[in-house]
Design a protein around this motif. Structure first.
Motif, PDB file in Angstrom:
ATOM      1  N   TYR A   4       0.835  -1.202   0.000  1.00 36.47           N
ATOM      2  CA  TYR A   4       0.000   0.000   0.000  1.00 36.47           C
ATOM      3  C   TYR A   4       0.871   1.254   0.000  1.00 36.47           C
ATOM      4  O   TYR A   4       1.983   1.240   0.519  1.00 36.47           O
ATOM      5  N   ARG A   5       0.351   2.328  -0.585  1.00 36.03           N
ATOM      6  CA  ARG A   5       1.003   3.636  -0.467  1.00 36.03           C
ATOM      7  C   ARG A   5       0.509   4.262   0.832  1.00 36.03           C
ATOM      8  O   ARG A   5      -0.691   4.275   1.106  1.00 36.03           O
ATOM      9  N   ILE A   6       1.426   4.800   1.605  1.00 35.18           N
ATOM     10  CA  ILE A   6       1.115   5.359   2.913  1.00 35.18           C
ATOM     11  C   ILE A   6       1.507   6.832   2.945  1.00 35.18           C
ATOM     12  O   ILE A   6       2.605   7.194   2.528  1.00 35.18           O
ATOM     13  N   ASP A   7       0.590   7.655   3.420  1.00 34.40           N
ATOM     14  CA  ASP A   7       0.869   9.077   3.619  1.00 34.40           C
ATOM     15  C   ASP A   7       0.498   9.431   5.054  1.00 34.40           C
ATOM     16  O   ASP A   7      -0.647   9.229   5.463  1.00 34.40           O
ATOM     17  N   PHE A   8       1.487   9.938   5.812  1.00 30.93           N
ATOM     18  CA  PHE A   8       1.220  10.374   7.176  1.00 30.93           C
ATOM     19  C   PHE A   8       0.692  11.796   7.138  1.00 30.93           C
ATOM     20  O   PHE A   8       1.317  12.690   6.563  1.00 30.93           O
ATOM     21  N   LEU A   9      -0.451  12.006   7.736  1.00 31.13           N
ATOM     22  CA  LEU A   9      -1.110  13.308   7.735  1.00 31.13           C
ATOM     23  C   LEU A   9      -1.302  13.771   9.186  1.00 31.13           C
ATOM     24  O   LEU A   9      -2.423  13.937   9.646  1.00 31.13           O
ATOM     25  N   GLY A  10      -0.209  13.909   9.907  1.00 35.13           N
ATOM     26  CA  GLY A  10      -0.298  14.300  11.313  1.00 35.13           C
ATOM     27  C   GLY A  10      -0.838  13.169  12.149  1.00 35.13           C
ATOM     28  O   GLY A  10      -0.173  12.164  12.335  1.00 35.13           O
ATOM     29  N   THR A  11      -2.057  13.296  12.606  1.00 35.54           N
ATOM     30  CA  THR A  11      -2.665  12.257  13.438  1.00 35.54           C
ATOM     31  C   THR A  11      -3.559  11.327  12.622  1.00 35.54           C
ATOM     32  O   THR A  11      -4.391  10.628  13.174  1.00 35.54           O
ATOM     33  N   ARG A  12      -3.360  11.326  11.303  1.00 32.46           N
ATOM     34  CA  ARG A  12      -4.123  10.448  10.408  1.00 32.46           C
ATOM     35  C   ARG A  12      -3.156   9.730   9.474  1.00 32.46           C
ATOM     36  O   ARG A  12      -2.064  10.204   9.202  1.00 32.46           O
ATOM     37  N   LEU A  13      -3.582   8.593   8.989  1.00 32.74           N
ATOM     38  CA  LEU A  13      -2.772   7.790   8.083  1.00 32.74           C
ATOM     39  C   LEU A  13      -3.604   7.486   6.846  1.00 32.74           C
ATOM     40  O   LEU A  13      -4.633   6.805   6.928  1.00 32.74           O
ATOM     41  N   LYS A  14      -3.186   8.003   5.703  1.00 26.75           N
ATOM     42  CA  LYS A  14      -3.901   7.706   4.459  1.00 26.75           C
ATOM     43  C   LYS A  14      -3.290   6.455   3.845  1.00 26.75           C
ATOM     44  O   LYS A  14      -2.096   6.383   3.586  1.00 26.75           O
ATOM     45  N   VAL A  15      -4.148   5.470   3.631  1.00 27.95           N
ATOM     46  CA  VAL A  15      -3.760   4.186   3.058  1.00 27.95           C
ATOM     47  C   VAL A  15      -4.382   4.108   1.677  1.00 27.95           C
ATOM     48  O   VAL A  15      -5.600   4.202   1.541  1.00 27.95           O
TER      49      VAL A  15
END
Length: 95
Positions: free
Chosen positions: A23-34
């Motif tokens: 999966y591509r993962i993007d850390f968005l502060g207190t959220r994790l976009k998967v």
């Protein structure tokens, strides 16, 4: 471990686990976009989700992962369970 950084650490652990699964993962502060980076090869209805980690009041305030629509995924200390659950609703194509 400071209670304020626990969600970020748990999301980082989940992100590492999901990244290893493709999966591509993007850390968005207190959220994790998967994201399913293979969306053109897959018939999945959902192509991404933004996961949070927060206290679940009906479980004594234990930390849990939640979907972007507020559904509990798994306790935050059960990273593999959370990854399997996410893989169930955001499947990657079979290799």
């Amino acid at each position: 471990m400071n209670a304020l950084d626990l969600p970020e650490r748990r999301l980082a652990a989940l992100g590492t686990h999901l990244s290893a699964r493709g999966y591509r993962i993007d850390f968005l502060g207190t959220r994790l976009k998967v994201s399913n980076v293979h969306d053109s090869e897959c018939c999945a209805q959902r192509l991404s989700d933004t996961v949070t980690c927060r206290a679940r009041q009906d479980d004594g305030g234990r930390w849990w992962y939640f979907t972007s629509w507020g559904e509990p995924i798994a306790p935050a200390d059960r990273v593999t369970d959370a990854a399997v659950s996410i893989q169930g609703y955001l499947p990657l194509p079979k290799r």
